[in-house]
Design a protein around this motif. Structure first.
Motif, PDB file in Angstrom:
ATOM      1  N   HIS A 114      16.095  52.803  29.004  1.00 12.15           N
ATOM      2  CA  HIS A 114      16.032  54.158  29.528  1.00 12.15           C
ATOM      3  C   HIS A 114      17.001  54.325  30.687  1.00 12.15           C
ATOM      4  O   HIS A 114      17.480  53.364  31.276  1.00 12.15           O
ATOM      5  N   SER A 115      17.296  55.583  30.964  1.00  7.14           N
ATOM      6  CA  SER A 115      18.305  55.927  31.962  1.00  7.14           C
ATOM      7  C   SER A 115      17.931  55.383  33.327  1.00  7.14           C
ATOM      8  O   SER A 115      16.779  55.422  33.746  1.00  7.14           O
ATOM      9  N   THR A 116      18.948  54.875  33.981  1.00  2.00           N
ATOM     10  CA  THR A 116      18.808  54.384  35.342  1.00  2.00           C
ATOM     11  C   THR A 116      20.204  54.266  35.930  1.00  2.00           C
ATOM     12  O   THR A 116      21.202  54.374  35.217  1.00  2.00           O
ATOM     13  N   ASP A 117      20.280  54.100  37.210  1.00  2.00           N
ATOM     14  CA  ASP A 117      21.545  53.780  37.869  1.00  2.00           C
ATOM     15  C   ASP A 117      21.220  52.944  39.092  1.00  2.00           C
ATOM     16  O   ASP A 117      20.058  52.708  39.406  1.00  2.00           O
ATOM     17  N   SER A 118      22.240  52.480  39.760  1.00  2.00           N
ATOM     18  CA  SER A 118      22.012  51.561  40.877  1.00  2.00           C
ATOM     19  C   SER A 118      21.822  52.255  42.212  1.00  2.00           C
ATOM     20  O   SER A 118      21.537  51.593  43.214  1.00  2.00           O
ATOM     21  N   SER A 119      21.937  53.575  42.258  1.00  2.00           N
ATOM     22  CA  SER A 119      21.811  54.250  43.549  1.00  2.00           C
ATOM     23  C   SER A 119      20.342  54.492  43.911  1.00  2.00           C
ATOM     24  O   SER A 119      19.579  55.023  43.113  1.00  2.00           O
ATOM     25  N   PRO A 120      19.952  54.091  45.118  1.00  2.00           N
ATOM     26  CA  PRO A 120      18.585  54.343  45.560  1.00  2.00           C
ATOM     27  C   PRO A 120      18.388  55.830  45.852  1.00  2.00           C
ATOM     28  O   PRO A 120      19.356  56.554  46.104  1.00  2.00           O
ATOM     29  N   THR A 121      17.165  56.289  45.796  1.00  2.00           N
ATOM     30  CA  THR A 121      16.870  57.695  46.060  1.00  2.00           C
ATOM     31  C   THR A 121      15.773  57.801  47.114  1.00  2.00           C
ATOM     32  O   THR A 121      14.945  56.914  47.249  1.00  2.00           O
ATOM     33  N   SER A 122      15.792  58.909  47.836  1.00  2.00           N
ATOM     34  CA  SER A 122      14.795  59.120  48.878  1.00  2.00           C
ATOM     35  C   SER A 122      13.557  59.833  48.341  1.00  2.00           C
ATOM     36  O   SER A 122      12.611  60.078  49.077  1.00  2.00           O
ATOM     37  N   LYS A 123      13.579  60.207  47.046  1.00  2.00           N
ATOM     38  CA  LYS A 123      12.401  60.822  46.437  1.00  2.00           C
ATOM     39  C   LYS A 123      12.191  60.227  45.054  1.00  2.00           C
ATOM     40  O   LYS A 123      13.110  59.664  44.455  1.00  2.00           O
ATOM     41  N   SER A 124      10.974  60.347  44.583  1.00  2.00           N
ATOM     42  CA  SER A 124      10.635  59.830  43.260  1.00  2.00           C
ATOM     43  C   SER A 124      11.285  60.707  42.196  1.00  2.00           C
ATOM     44  O   SER A 124      10.996  61.898  42.100  1.00  2.00           O
ATOM     45  N   ASN A 125      12.194  60.142  41.443  1.00  2.00           N
ATOM     46  CA  ASN A 125      12.854  60.925  40.395  1.00  2.00           C
ATOM     47  C   ASN A 125      12.835  60.167  39.066  1.00  2.00           C
ATOM     48  O   ASN A 125      13.855  59.983  38.415  1.00  2.00           O
ATOM     49  N   PHE A 126      11.647  59.767  38.679  1.00  2.00           N
ATOM     50  CA  PHE A 126      11.436  59.037  37.443  1.00  2.00           C
ATOM     51  C   PHE A 126      10.403  59.776  36.601  1.00  2.00           C
ATOM     52  O   PHE A 126       9.391  60.250  37.124  1.00  2.00           O
ATOM     53  N   VAL A 127      10.637  59.852  35.309  1.00  2.00           N
ATOM     54  CA  VAL A 127       9.687  60.495  34.406  1.00  2.00           C
ATOM     55  C   VAL A 127       8.367  59.725  34.448  1.00  2.00           C
ATOM     56  O   VAL A 127       8.356  58.497  34.377  1.00  2.00           O
ATOM     57  N   GLY A 128       7.281  60.455  34.593  1.00  2.00           N
ATOM     58  CA  GLY A 128       5.948  59.852  34.613  1.00  2.00           C
ATOM     59  C   GLY A 128       5.394  59.652  36.005  1.00  2.00           C
ATOM     60  O   GLY A 128       4.211  59.395  36.160  1.00  2.00           O
ATOM     61  N   ALA A 129       6.254  59.751  37.017  1.00  2.00           N
ATOM     62  CA  ALA A 129       5.805  59.629  38.409  1.00  2.00           C
ATOM     63  C   ALA A 129       5.833  61.017  39.044  1.00  2.00           C
ATOM     64  O   ALA A 129       6.700  61.822  38.745  1.00  2.00           O
ATOM     65  N   TRP A 130       4.888  61.258  39.897  1.00  2.00           N
ATOM     66  CA  TRP A 130       4.832  62.571  40.544  1.00  2.00           C
ATOM     67  C   TRP A 130       6.150  62.861  41.237  1.00  2.00           C
ATOM     68  O   TRP A 130       6.705  61.955  41.845  1.00  2.00           O
ATOM     69  N   PRO A 131       6.750  64.044  41.123  1.00  2.00           N
ATOM     70  CA  PRO A 131       6.172  65.285  40.618  1.00  2.00           C
ATOM     71  C   PRO A 131       6.392  65.542  39.130  1.00  2.00           C
ATOM     72  O   PRO A 131       6.171  66.645  38.656  1.00  2.00           O
TER      73      PRO A 131
END
Length: 175
Positions: A114-131
């Motif tokens: 599944h889609s991913t990249d190496s850059s960290p994020t300051s918010k949850s941006n994954f399918v299945g996790a809130w929001p």
């Protein structure tokens, strides 16, 4: 010969029923609905080693309308791990295209990517996790094209954990 689109319904893998050389794609788009959002999946044909081409899934709808699915017979083609996301227009929420691939290769081995990249994020941006969390009922409502409940569960398994990506070219490790 390029991969052949079999349709938007997915085959259940119950009792190992998924045919060899079959790819299932699940795409989850969050952004402005424009009709121009697409996912490009690169493949090559081993019988013609210099041949590289793309499976293009275009006109992706927003996940509030439908979670997009496609099933392909790969016709002996192999995925390269290169992908392009095109036409993401932010609407201020999470924004991006998340996708998952579930396939059975010509040798009968299973793969999930599944889609991913190496850059960290300051918010949850994954399918299945809130929001972007959703229960079984909502997932069912967004995937009416999947007619088998087991196939719907395998689509949900594949897409959960996928990261929303903005426009760009990405390379994901297949192994």
């Amino acid at each position: 010969m390029p991969p052949t689109l079999l349709g938007q319904d997915l085959t259940s893998n119950r009792f190992d029923a998924l045919n060899k050389d079959t790819l299932q794609v699940v795409a989850f788009y969050d952004g402005q609905p424009t009709g121009n959002t697409s996912l490009w999946i690169q493949y090559w044909t081993p019988t013609i080693p210099s041949t590289v081409d793309w499976i293009v899934i275009d006109n992706l709808q927003i996940f509030g309308t439908v979670i997009e699915t496609r099933e392909y017979h790969l016709d002996g083609c192999l995925l390269t791990g290169a992908f392009q996301v095109v036409g993401v227009v932010p609407n201020g929420v999470i924004d991006g295209l998340a996708f998952a691939l579930f396939w059975k290769d010509v040798d009968g081995n299973y793969h999930v990517l599944h889609s991913t990249d190496s850059s960290p994020t300051s918010k949850s941006n994954f399918v299945g996790a809130w929001p972007a969390a959703m229960d079984d009922d909502l997932f069912r409502q967004r995937t009416p094209q999947i007619t088998d409940g087991v196939a719907r569960h395998q689509a949900r398994m594949a897409i959960y954990g996928a990261k929303y990506l903005r426009d760009g070219y990405y390379t994901l490790s297949l192994f």
